[in-house]
Design a protein around this motif. Sequence first.
Motif, PDB file in Angstrom:
ATOM      1  N   ILE A   1       0.823  -1.216   0.000  1.00 40.74           N
ATOM      2  CA  ILE A   1       0.000   0.000   0.000  1.00 40.74           C
ATOM      3  C   ILE A   1       0.861   1.272   0.000  1.00 40.74           C
ATOM      4  CG2 ILE A   1      -1.672   1.331   1.344  1.00 40.74           C
ATOM      5  CD1 ILE A   1      -2.987  -1.309   2.109  1.00 40.74           C
ATOM      6  N   PRO A   2       1.859   1.414   0.893  1.00 43.36           N
ATOM      7  CA  PRO A   2       2.710   2.614   0.796  1.00 43.36           C
ATOM      8  C   PRO A   2       3.497   2.679  -0.510  1.00 43.36           C
ATOM      9  CG  PRO A   2       2.956   1.561   2.937  1.00 43.36           C
ATOM     10  CD  PRO A   2       2.207   0.613   2.085  1.00 43.36           C
ATOM     11  N   LEU A   3       3.924   1.519  -1.013  1.00 48.40           N
ATOM     12  CA  LEU A   3       4.674   1.508  -2.268  1.00 48.40           C
ATOM     13  C   LEU A   3       3.813   1.999  -3.426  1.00 48.40           C
ATOM     14  CD1 LEU A   3       7.288   0.782  -3.731  1.00 48.40           C
ATOM     15  CD2 LEU A   3       6.405  -1.547  -3.995  1.00 48.40           C
ATOM     16  N   ILE A   4       2.574   1.510  -3.499  1.00 48.45           N
ATOM     17  CA  ILE A   4       1.667   1.947  -4.564  1.00 48.45           C
ATOM     18  C   ILE A   4       1.357   3.440  -4.432  1.00 48.45           C
ATOM     19  CG2 ILE A   4      -0.668   1.689  -5.480  1.00 48.45           C
ATOM     20  CD1 ILE A   4      -0.503  -1.279  -4.722  1.00 48.45           C
ATOM     21  N   ALA A   5       1.176   3.901  -3.207  1.00 47.05           N
ATOM     22  CA  ALA A   5       0.890   5.326  -2.990  1.00 47.05           C
ATOM     23  C   ALA A   5       2.063   6.192  -3.446  1.00 47.05           C
ATOM     24  CB  ALA A   5       0.582   5.579  -1.514  1.00 47.05           C
ATOM     25  N   CYS A   6       3.290   5.772  -3.103  1.00 47.28           N
ATOM     26  CA  CYS A   6       4.470   6.539  -3.513  1.00 47.28           C
ATOM     27  C   CYS A   6       4.635   6.537  -5.029  1.00 47.28           C
ATOM     28  CB  CYS A   6       5.714   5.972  -2.838  1.00 47.28           C
ATOM     29  SG  CYS A   6       5.772   6.210  -1.057  1.00 47.28           S
ATOM     30  N   LEU A   7       4.398   5.397  -5.658  1.00 47.40           N
ATOM     31  CA  LEU A   7       4.497   5.327  -7.115  1.00 47.40           C
ATOM     32  C   LEU A   7       3.442   6.208  -7.778  1.00 47.40           C
ATOM     33  CD1 LEU A   7       5.185   1.514  -7.685  1.00 47.40           C
ATOM     34  CD2 LEU A   7       6.782   3.414  -7.998  1.00 47.40           C
ATOM     35  N   TYR A   8       2.254   6.196  -7.244  1.00 50.07           N
ATOM     36  CA  TYR A   8       1.167   7.010  -7.816  1.00 50.07           C
ATOM     37  C   TYR A   8       1.494   8.497  -7.716  1.00 50.07           C
ATOM     38  CZ  TYR A   8      -3.558   8.688  -8.726  1.00 50.07           C
ATOM     39  OH  TYR A   8      -4.639   9.329  -9.255  1.00 50.07           O
ATOM     40  N   VAL A   9       1.954   8.924  -6.529  1.00 48.40           N
ATOM     41  CA  VAL A   9       2.307  10.333  -6.357  1.00 48.40           C
ATOM     42  C   VAL A   9       3.475  10.711  -7.262  1.00 48.40           C
ATOM     43  CG1 VAL A   9       3.211  12.014  -4.709  1.00 48.40           C
ATOM     44  CG2 VAL A   9       1.406  10.462  -4.014  1.00 48.40           C
ATOM     45  N   GLY A  10       4.437   9.802  -7.389  1.00 45.91           N
ATOM     46  CA  GLY A  10       5.577  10.087  -8.243  1.00 45.91           C
ATOM     47  C   GLY A  10       5.199  10.246  -9.698  1.00 45.91           C
ATOM     48  N   VAL A  11       4.339   9.364 -10.196  1.00 49.77           N
ATOM     49  CA  VAL A  11       3.954   9.413 -11.614  1.00 49.77           C
ATOM     50  C   VAL A  11       3.024  10.596 -11.896  1.00 49.77           C
ATOM     51  CG1 VAL A  11       2.689   8.176 -13.416  1.00 49.77           C
ATOM     52  CG2 VAL A  11       4.300   6.947 -11.967  1.00 49.77           C
ATOM     53  N   VAL A  12       2.069  10.850 -10.992  1.00 52.50           N
ATOM     54  CA  VAL A  12       1.048  11.862 -11.252  1.00 52.50           C
ATOM     55  C   VAL A  12       1.547  13.276 -10.948  1.00 52.50           C
ATOM     56  CG1 VAL A  12      -1.257  12.654 -10.574  1.00 52.50           C
ATOM     57  CG2 VAL A  12      -0.813  10.228 -10.879  1.00 52.50           C
ATOM     58  N   ILE A  13       2.388  13.446  -9.918  1.00 54.73           N
ATOM     59  CA  ILE A  13       2.763  14.791  -9.466  1.00 54.73           C
ATOM     60  C   ILE A  13       4.253  15.076  -9.659  1.00 54.73           C
ATOM     61  CG2 ILE A  13       2.838  16.336  -7.470  1.00 54.73           C
ATOM     62  CD1 ILE A  13       0.364  14.987  -6.412  1.00 54.73           C
TER      63      ILE A  13
END
Length: 301
Positions: free
Chosen positions: A33-45
Amino acid sequence: MTIVVPSLETHSPTPAPAKRSRRQGLNLPAILIPLIACLYVGVVILLPALSVVASAFAKGVGPFLENFQSHELLSALRLTLFATAVAVPCNVIFGLSAATAIARREFRGKALLLSVIDLPFSISPVVVGLMLVLLYSPTHGLLGGVIESLGWKIIFSWPGIVLATIIVTFPFMAREVIPLLEEEGWEQEEAARTLGATNWQVFWKVTLPSVRWAALYGLILTTARALGEFGAVAVVSGNIEGLTQTLPLFVEDAYKNYQTELAFGAAMVLGGVAIVSLLLKLLVEQVLEQDKKASRMPLDG
């Protein structure tokens, strides 16, 4: 009396449970869950933000600084700062007044007032701009005849930009202060009135100091939103270069005209404002959390 002695074979000791291996003890969701959240923030923002920074400094620091000699960019920056300087104090006054009335008074229409305050959160900024056009347009606006008879000009001028900025930003101050006022209660204010303080003295000496960090937090959010407003301002301003073009509109116009360095330079200004606002927001949140812990400490003791 007969005593029955159980045999040793029937009561063998329970074997100790085997130790779980590290692989069995790993909590897979806690890692994913933290890994997916970090990847999402990295790709989107983060990646888009880094691409803007890289494009702004692609030709070096010198060409980047030369962008700020553009008359159109400086004019857009001045208009943005002017609209923000007018909208933010208006929303601070309204937000504190509305928050005090909602948290401390019972009156008819209280739920309606809360709904109206939240309205800019639920409608598109473009709709806000269209509402202003339908209200103040000199050709087909509801109040267009009155505005024209007074010699005023709201649409396609700076008053329309200021009004649009005020509407899209006025919920932030009230929504940050109301929960804290309701949590604090009004015992201290009632004690001050008992001692002879006027309502104005109670507000300045008791109410405002108790919500100072929430008010500062709302001020930061209001300022950041006012500086970056695009949709409503795009409708009411007309996007006239050098006259009614704010900085977000200038970024879009420069990019469409293939002035990429100029567009990315202006975008860096808005990005810098966003970063400063974020840092101030984090600082205020930490101070507010420390104040809450300090206020609870005597009660816990």
